[in-house]
Design an enzyme around this catalytic site. Structure first.
Site, PDB file in Angstrom:
ATOM      1  N   GLU A   1      33.656 -16.723 -33.510  1.00  0.00           N
ATOM      2  CA  GLU A   1      33.167 -16.431 -32.166  1.00  0.00           C
ATOM      3  C   GLU A   1      33.665 -17.539 -31.240  1.00  0.00           C
ATOM      4  O   GLU A   1      33.743 -18.701 -31.620  1.00  0.00           O
ATOM      5  CB  GLU A   1      31.641 -16.386 -32.157  1.00  0.00           C
ATOM      6  CG  GLU A   1      31.124 -15.139 -32.830  1.00  0.00           C
ATOM      7  CD  GLU A   1      29.612 -15.120 -32.975  1.00  0.00           C
ATOM      8  OE1 GLU A   1      28.918 -15.825 -32.236  1.00  0.00           O
ATOM      9  OE2 GLU A   1      29.128 -14.384 -33.852  1.00  0.00           O
TER      10      GLU A   1
ATOM     11  N   CYS B   1      26.703 -16.343 -39.488  1.00  0.00           N
ATOM     12  CA  CYS B   1      27.435 -16.206 -40.756  1.00  0.00           C
ATOM     13  C   CYS B   1      27.083 -17.249 -41.808  1.00  0.00           C
ATOM     14  O   CYS B   1      26.556 -16.901 -42.861  1.00  0.00           O
ATOM     15  CB  CYS B   1      28.937 -16.219 -40.475  1.00  0.00           C
ATOM     16  SG  CYS B   1      29.462 -14.756 -39.579  1.00  0.00           S
TER      17      CYS B   1
ATOM     18  N   GLU C   1      36.318  -9.893 -42.376  1.00  0.00           N
ATOM     19  CA  GLU C   1      36.770 -10.475 -41.106  1.00  0.00           C
ATOM     20  C   GLU C   1      36.540 -11.988 -41.106  1.00  0.00           C
ATOM     21  O   GLU C   1      35.510 -12.455 -41.552  1.00  0.00           O
ATOM     22  CB  GLU C   1      36.000  -9.807 -39.947  1.00  0.00           C
ATOM     23  CG  GLU C   1      36.421 -10.278 -38.579  1.00  0.00           C
ATOM     24  CD  GLU C   1      37.927 -10.206 -38.394  1.00  0.00           C
ATOM     25  OE1 GLU C   1      38.501  -9.114 -38.481  1.00  0.00           O
ATOM     26  OE2 GLU C   1      38.549 -11.262 -38.161  1.00  0.00           O
ATOM     27  N   PHE C   2      37.524 -12.719 -40.583  1.00  0.00           N
ATOM     28  CA  PHE C   2      37.431 -14.182 -40.570  1.00  0.00           C
ATOM     29  C   PHE C   2      37.420 -14.767 -39.164  1.00  0.00           C
ATOM     30  O   PHE C   2      37.572 -15.966 -38.983  1.00  0.00           O
ATOM     31  CB  PHE C   2      38.582 -14.793 -41.387  1.00  0.00           C
ATOM     32  CG  PHE C   2      38.530 -14.418 -42.832  1.00  0.00           C
ATOM     33  CD1 PHE C   2      37.770 -15.163 -43.730  1.00  0.00           C
ATOM     34  CD2 PHE C   2      39.205 -13.314 -43.316  1.00  0.00           C
ATOM     35  CE1 PHE C   2      37.692 -14.816 -45.076  1.00  0.00           C
ATOM     36  CE2 PHE C   2      39.140 -12.948 -44.655  1.00  0.00           C
ATOM     37  CZ  PHE C   2      38.385 -13.701 -45.534  1.00  0.00           C
TER      38      PHE C   2
HETATM   39  N1  LIG Z   1      29.879 -12.676 -35.857  1.00  0.00           N
HETATM   40  C1  LIG Z   1      30.869 -13.237 -36.509  1.00  0.00           C
HETATM   41  O1  LIG Z   1      31.439 -14.249 -36.093  1.00  0.00           O
HETATM   42  C2  LIG Z   1      31.379 -12.629 -37.790  1.00  0.00           C
HETATM   43  C3  LIG Z   1      32.598 -13.064 -38.331  1.00  0.00           C
HETATM   44  C4  LIG Z   1      33.054 -12.494 -39.509  1.00  0.00           C
HETATM   45  C5  LIG Z   1      32.290 -11.530 -40.154  1.00  0.00           C
HETATM   46  N2  LIG Z   1      31.092 -11.139 -39.624  1.00  0.00           N
HETATM   47  C6  LIG Z   1      30.338 -10.085 -40.318  1.00  0.00           C
HETATM   48  O2  LIG Z   1      30.560  -8.863 -39.611  1.00  0.00           O
HETATM   49  C7  LIG Z   1      29.370  -8.057 -39.642  1.00  0.00           C
HETATM   50  C8  LIG Z   1      28.935  -7.738 -38.216  1.00  0.00           C
HETATM   51  O3  LIG Z   1      28.560  -8.950 -37.599  1.00  0.00           O
HETATM   52  P1  LIG Z   1      28.296  -9.055 -36.021  1.00  0.00           P
HETATM   53  O4  LIG Z   1      28.070 -10.490 -35.717  1.00  0.00           O
HETATM   54  O5  LIG Z   1      29.342  -8.291 -35.315  1.00  0.00           O
HETATM   55  O6  LIG Z   1      26.909  -8.246 -35.933  1.00  0.00           O
HETATM   56  P2  LIG Z   1      26.154  -7.756 -34.606  1.00  0.00           P
HETATM   57  O7  LIG Z   1      24.718  -7.823 -34.948  1.00  0.00           O
HETATM   58  O8  LIG Z   1      26.672  -8.486 -33.424  1.00  0.00           O
HETATM   59  O9  LIG Z   1      26.613  -6.235 -34.453  1.00  0.00           O
HETATM   60  C9  LIG Z   1      26.267  -5.225 -35.341  1.00  0.00           C
HETATM   61  C10 LIG Z   1      26.114  -3.942 -34.537  1.00  0.00           C
HETATM   62  O10 LIG Z   1      25.983  -2.849 -35.450  1.00  0.00           O
HETATM   63  C11 LIG Z   1      25.118  -1.896 -34.846  1.00  0.00           C
HETATM   64  N3  LIG Z   1      24.665  -0.963 -35.900  1.00  0.00           N
HETATM   65  C12 LIG Z   1      23.788  -1.167 -36.909  1.00  0.00           C
HETATM   66  N4  LIG Z   1      23.684  -0.061 -37.667  1.00  0.00           N
HETATM   67  C13 LIG Z   1      24.515   0.866 -37.137  1.00  0.00           C
HETATM   68  C14 LIG Z   1      24.858   2.187 -37.498  1.00  0.00           C
HETATM   69  N5  LIG Z   1      24.335   2.796 -38.561  1.00  0.00           N
HETATM   70  N6  LIG Z   1      25.744   2.850 -36.707  1.00  0.00           N
HETATM   71  C15 LIG Z   1      26.278   2.263 -35.628  1.00  0.00           C
HETATM   72  N7  LIG Z   1      26.002   0.992 -35.252  1.00  0.00           N
HETATM   73  C16 LIG Z   1      25.130   0.289 -36.014  1.00  0.00           C
HETATM   74  C17 LIG Z   1      24.036  -2.748 -34.224  1.00  0.00           C
HETATM   75  O11 LIG Z   1      23.336  -2.049 -33.209  1.00  0.00           O
HETATM   76  C18 LIG Z   1      24.874  -3.918 -33.654  1.00  0.00           C
HETATM   77  O12 LIG Z   1      25.256  -3.680 -32.323  1.00  0.00           O
HETATM   78  C19 LIG Z   1      28.350  -8.843 -40.460  1.00  0.00           C
HETATM   79  O13 LIG Z   1      28.405  -8.435 -41.786  1.00  0.00           O
HETATM   80  C20 LIG Z   1      28.839 -10.278 -40.328  1.00  0.00           C
HETATM   81  O14 LIG Z   1      28.443 -11.078 -41.407  1.00  0.00           O
HETATM   82  C21 LIG Z   1      30.631 -11.657 -38.463  1.00  0.00           C
END
Ligand SMILES: NC(=O)c1ccc[n+]([C@@H]2O[C@H](COP(=O)([O-])OP(=O)(O)OC[C@H]3O[C@@H](n4cnc5c(N)ncnc54)[C@H](O)[C@@H]3O)[C@@H](O)[C@H]2O)c1
Length: 443
Positions: A158, A266, A154-155
């Site tokens: 936020e 990230c 995902e790119f």
């Molecule tokens: N935040 C960003 O802008 C962004 C952008 C691109 C990629 N990413 C990537 O996407 C991924 C998620 O990032 P995020 O910022 O959304 O994380 P986040 O911490 O906001 O959300 C992750 C969620 O996963 C839940 N979780 C953990 N283990 C679980 C399981 N076994 N079953 C169900 N739920 C579970 C947690 O409770 C949490 O709510 C990461 O790898 C991140 O690097 C993030």
């Protein structure tokens, strides 16, 4: 299509809501029960512009559901997205335990062919581990359910997540199965309208593309921050240099802003994870080490400027801080520059009055309790309340309401006349003409 998204955070919730908006039936799953209870009542765990309305509308239309386990998903999904966190482990590598837990649960639950799409940012080779974990669970319960694993990093940014998701520059898909390719095309065609901007490659290439993209963007920022230090020493304005080089089509203008360092969920963790991957393969990532070190130093530039003005001992000095989130448009404070700044000020006996349009509830949660003792740190209700009787304003996050401040109100409220502009948002001449001292980054 029936879609399940595991992990209802910044990425999972946006993914789920956007696919529901496109007519799919989506269930978002999260292990955090409170989060799911709130979501069922339309209360979002994060601030993301436009997301609350999209979630509520799709829930009302019966296309978006929430649950705490795959066990509770009634219809067998065609596609399961893994969007759980991959935070830094103690040594800096990506902690993959949440991804493996999700894979295990998938293996324990699926009964028919399903495409498992990894959206989390994961180390290269993780696709194979997800496949093995799911297969082991299927074998354990003697299920012959078939599945394919796909990488679809995902790119989104936020603060602009819905726009980025619905109108992406491109979609990267790593896979090795034609069946999965057809399903992924069906899924993304309503967003992209034509297949030209979907790039198919193998799973490892897609996994690496995500890390390389974030590392490149972080490198641009650290490069500009390094240039800003040099500019300041030589009496050059980095803002003119930024415009000058950004207008070169070979360079482009994005991610050239110098400031008080990058944070967020990230860039810092992904640069660290890439360094660790390189180490594992005996590659010395000289550039990435420098990117990290420059960013670390850059987060101390504002404290240094404040100390230069007020001295090492900041007792008796109060600073008004505008912006706590790592960037505008979000309440995410993971690795935010504001944390380094405030820690430095308080450690030297100074006081802080801070305000952020979205991150105040998160700030109360993530900031150490001792910071709030004896009113050392006070969170203000309003941006101008944060300026009452302060010796200086420090702009940390360039939210729009901070970019066009009411100078007359500031003059009445503030006892001092210094502005530290951590994001080069203000015109130094205007600020100085208005009777303030201006301290920017690299100007
Ligand atoms: N935040 C960003 O802008 C962004 C952008 C691109 C990629 N990413 C990537 O996407 C991924 C998620 O990032 P995020 O910022 O959304 O994380 P986040 O911490 O906001 O959300 C992750 C969620 O996963 C839940 N979780 C953990 N283990 C679980 C399981 N076994 N079953 C169900 N739920 C579970 C947690 O409770 C949490 O709510 C990461 O790898 C991140 O690097 C993030």
């Amino acid at each position: 299509m029936n879609i399940t998204v595991i992990g209802a955070g910044y990425v999972g919730l946006v993914t789920g809501a956007c696919f529901a908006e496109l007519g799919n039936h989506v269930t978002c799953i999260d292990v955090n029960q409170q989060k799911i209870e709130n979501l069922k009542q339309g209360i979002l765990p994060i601030y993301e512009p436009g997301l609350d309305l999209m979630v509520q509308t799709n829930m009302q239309q019966g296309r978006l559901h929430f649950a705490t386990s795959l066990r509770d998903v009634i219809v067998e999904p065609h596609v399961i997205f893994i969007a759980v966190g991959t935070p830094s482990d103690k040594d800096g590598s990506a902690d993959i335990k949440y991804v493996l837990e999700a894979a295990k649960e998938i293996g324990a639950r699926i009964n028919q062919y399903c495409v498992i799409v990894d959206k989390s940012t994961v180390p290269v080779g993780m696709g194979d581990q997800v496949l093995t974990t799911i297969q082991q669970e299927l074998n354990r319960r003697q299920s012959d359910a078939k599945f394919d694993v796909v990488s679809n990093p995902e790119f989104l940014r936020e603060g602009a997540a819905i726009e980025d998701f619905m109108r992406p520059d491109r979609v990267i898909i790593g896979l090795s199965s034609n069946n999965a390719k057809g399903i992924m095309l069906d899924l993304y065609m309503p967003i992209l309208r034509s297949p030209e901007r979907i790039y198919f490659m193998n799973i490892k290439d897609a996994e690496m593309t995500k890390y390389a993209a974030n590392a490149m963007l972080a490198t641009r920022i650290s490069f500009m921050n390094e240039m800003s230090v040099l500019c300041e020493r030589m009496g050059v304005d980095i803002e003119n240099v930024r415009i000058g080089i950004g207008s070169d089509s070979r360079i482009g203008s994005a991610f050239l802003n110098s400031g008080c360092g990058y944070g967020g969920s990230c860039f810092p963790k992904d640069v660290r994870a890439l360094i660790k991957m390189a180490e594992k393969h005996h590659v010395d990532s000289m550039i990435l080490h420098a990117v990290e070190e420059r960013n670390h130093q850059q987060k101390h530039v504002l404290p240094s400027k404040i100390i230069s003005k007020f001295g090492e001992d900041l007792s008796g000095i109060t600073l008004g801080v505008w912006g706590l989130a790592f960037k505008p448009g979000t309440d995410d404070m993971r690795e935010a520059s504001s944390l380094v700044l405030i820690e430095n000020i308080l450690a030297r006996g100074g006081r802080v009055q801070a305000y952020d349009p979205a991150a105040m509830p998160v700030a109360r949660e993530v900031m150490p309790k001792e910071w709030f003792q004896s009113d050392k740190l006070r969170l203000a209700e309003h941006q101008y309340e944060a300026l009452e009787d302060v010796d200086a304003l420090v702009l940390v996050t360039e939210w729009k309401p901070f970019c066009y401040p009411d100078i007359a109100a500031m003059k009445t409220l503030m006892r001092g006349r210094a502005i530290f502009d951590g994001r080069n948002q203000y015109d130094p001449t205007h600020i100085r003409d208005a009777g303030f001292e201006y301290y920017g980054i690299g100007r």
